[in-house]
Design an enzyme around this catalytic site. Structure first.
Site, PDB file in Angstrom:
ATOM      1  N   SER A   9       0.853  -1.195   0.000  1.00 50.43           N
ATOM      2  CA  SER A   9       0.000   0.000   0.000  1.00 50.43           C
ATOM      3  C   SER A   9       0.884   1.238   0.000  1.00 50.43           C
ATOM      4  O   SER A   9       1.666   1.446   0.939  1.00 50.43           O
ATOM      5  CB  SER A   9      -0.881   0.015   1.248  1.00 50.43           C
ATOM      6  N   HIS A  34      -1.275  -1.247  -4.311  1.00 51.91           N
ATOM      7  CA  HIS A  34      -2.526  -0.914  -3.624  1.00 51.91           C
ATOM      8  C   HIS A  34      -2.576   0.596  -3.374  1.00 51.91           C
ATOM      9  O   HIS A  34      -1.681   1.168  -2.741  1.00 51.91           O
ATOM     10  CB  HIS A  34      -2.560  -1.690  -2.301  1.00 51.91           C
ATOM     11  N   ASP A  36      -4.704   3.493  -1.699  1.00 55.19           N
ATOM     12  CA  ASP A  36      -5.751   3.774  -0.713  1.00 55.19           C
ATOM     13  C   ASP A  36      -6.316   5.170  -0.932  1.00 55.19           C
ATOM     14  O   ASP A  36      -5.648   6.165  -0.635  1.00 55.19           O
ATOM     15  CB  ASP A  36      -5.175   3.652   0.704  1.00 55.19           C
ATOM     16  N   MET A  38      -8.750   7.960   0.139  1.00 57.92           N
ATOM     17  CA  MET A  38      -9.532   8.408   1.311  1.00 57.92           C
ATOM     18  C   MET A  38     -10.027   9.831   1.066  1.00 57.92           C
ATOM     19  O   MET A  38      -9.278  10.665   0.539  1.00 57.92           O
ATOM     20  CB  MET A  38      -8.653   8.370   2.560  1.00 57.92           C
ATOM     21  N   HIS A  67      -8.368   1.018  -3.775  1.00 58.40           N
ATOM     22  CA  HIS A  67      -9.265   0.775  -2.640  1.00 58.40           C
ATOM     23  C   HIS A  67      -9.940   2.102  -2.311  1.00 58.40           C
ATOM     24  O   HIS A  67      -9.318   2.988  -1.725  1.00 58.40           O
ATOM     25  CB  HIS A  67      -8.430   0.243  -1.471  1.00 58.40           C
ATOM     26  N   MET A  69     -12.017   4.372  -0.271  1.00 58.51           N
ATOM     27  CA  MET A  69     -12.650   4.646   1.032  1.00 58.51           C
ATOM     28  C   MET A  69     -13.261   6.033   0.870  1.00 58.51           C
ATOM     29  O   MET A  69     -12.716   7.043   1.353  1.00 58.51           O
ATOM     30  CB  MET A  69     -11.602   4.605   2.145  1.00 58.51           C
ATOM     31  N   MET A 138     -11.270  -6.118   5.709  1.00 63.09           N
ATOM     32  CA  MET A 138     -10.437  -5.169   6.456  1.00 63.09           C
ATOM     33  C   MET A 138     -10.063  -5.785   7.802  1.00 63.09           C
ATOM     34  O   MET A 138     -10.937  -6.220   8.556  1.00 63.09           O
ATOM     35  CB  MET A 138     -11.199  -3.862   6.708  1.00 63.09           C
ATOM     36  N   ASP A 176      -6.515  -6.667   4.434  1.00 60.18           N
ATOM     37  CA  ASP A 176      -5.873  -5.348   4.429  1.00 60.18           C
ATOM     38  C   ASP A 176      -5.837  -4.754   5.834  1.00 60.18           C
ATOM     39  O   ASP A 176      -6.881  -4.500   6.428  1.00 60.18           O
ATOM     40  CB  ASP A 176      -6.686  -4.441   3.486  1.00 60.18           C
TER      41      ASP A 176
HETATM   42  C1  DX5 Z   1      -6.268   1.349   5.802  1.00 59.25           C
HETATM   43  C2  DX5 Z   1      -5.795   1.004   4.403  1.00 59.25           C
HETATM   44  C3  DX5 Z   1      -4.695  -0.003   4.354  1.00 59.25           C
HETATM   45  C4  DX5 Z   1      -3.452   0.438   5.036  1.00 59.25           C
HETATM   46  C5  DX5 Z   1      -2.551  -0.725   5.247  1.00 59.25           C
HETATM   47  O1  DX5 Z   1      -7.348   2.181   5.726  1.00 59.25           O
HETATM   48  O2  DX5 Z   1      -6.857   0.483   3.650  1.00 59.25           O
HETATM   49  O3  DX5 Z   1      -4.409  -0.368   3.024  1.00 59.25           O
HETATM   50  O4  DX5 Z   1      -2.758   1.401   4.347  1.00 59.25           O
HETATM   51  O5  DX5 Z   1      -1.466  -0.246   5.946  1.00 59.25           O
HETATM   52  P1  DX5 Z   1      -0.760  -1.103   7.076  1.00 59.25           P
HETATM   53  O6  DX5 Z   1      -0.189  -2.304   6.396  1.00 59.25           O
HETATM   54  O7  DX5 Z   1       0.289  -0.171   7.583  1.00 59.25           O
HETATM   55  O8  DX5 Z   1      -1.795  -1.447   8.086  1.00 59.25           O
HETATM   56 ZN    ZN Z   2      -6.403  -0.450   1.619  1.00 58.40          ZN
END
Ligand code: DX5
Ligand code: ZN
Length: 219
Positions: A9, A34, A36, A38, A67, A69, A138, A176
């Protein structure tokens, strides 16, 4: 034996050198990247938009695993798909029409993933498992990297693996949050086949060593 995949990620990458970081993890044995996304609305953090996906696309042939969010998701899906995403996952709470959103992702030629938060019931997979390409369980609450793996989510991984088996379909099971060399084997034993890791990989001195160690634990 299952085919296991490691998905670093970029949330934990050095943003001042994001392109180099992606190239480095790709050379180190990553199987996908990956991303993320947000939105400071669905989760209390703000990260990448489609322009980042566009910038990274020419740097690697690896699948870009987005991903989301974010809420709402449908317009973002179109933008990320146009900018080269290969897999797009979303949370069922983030759309009023889950089936339509799955269809939208697939109409753009991407694989569709449905994400289950730690408290999201697995019955969201009823009537969707027959269509989706991936389930993302998750193992932390979404929003931040570097959180501790929630052990209780292993039972959910087992349950989802059984649902996938019963469906007879080829559906990936991504896990994840909080994954590292120490716990990756137990996540695989529970049924995970695709492992997102942010801080464990980007916090390591050698990406090839850490990804190699993860794969070693899976072999
Ligand atoms: C959390 C993300 C994850 C996160 C994983 O909201 O979806 O992908 O970045 O990071 P680690 O491996 O540090 O938990
Ligand atoms: Zn993620």
């Amino acid at each position: 034996m299952s085919t296991y995949r490691i998905a670093p990620s970029i949330l934990s990458a050095d943003f001042t050198r994001l392109g180099e970081e992606v190239i480095s993890v790709a050379q180190a044995g990553a199987d996908m990247i990956h991303i993320d996304v947000m939105d400071n609305h669905y989760v209390p953090n703000l990260t990448f938009g489609p322009l980042v996906c566009k910038a990274l696309r020419p740097l690697t042939a690896l699948p870009l695993d987005v991903h989301l969010m974010a809420a709402p998701v449908d317009d973002l899906i179109k933008d990320f798909a146009r900018e080269g995403a290969n897999i797009i996952s979303f949370h069922p709470e983030a759309t009023d029409h889950v089936d339509r959103t799955i269809q939208l992702i697939q109409d753009f030629g991407c694989q569709a993933g449905l994400v289950l938060n730690p408290s999201t019931p697995v019955n969201h997979l009823d009537w969707t498992l027959e269509k989706i390409d991936m389930v993302l369980v998750m193992s932390v609450n979404p929003g931040f990297g570097g959180q501790q793996f929630l052990e209780g989510t292993l039972d959910k991984v087992k349950l989802v693996r059984e649902m996938i088996r019963k469906s007879g379909r080829k559906v990936a099971l991504q896990v994840d949050g909080g994954i590292n060399v120490e716990n990756i084997r137990s996540v695989a034993s529970a049924g995970g086949d695709t492992f997102v890791a942010g801080s464990a990989i980007f916090g390591a001195n050698s990406y090839s060593q850490i990804i190699g160690e993860m794969k070693e634990r899976l072999s």
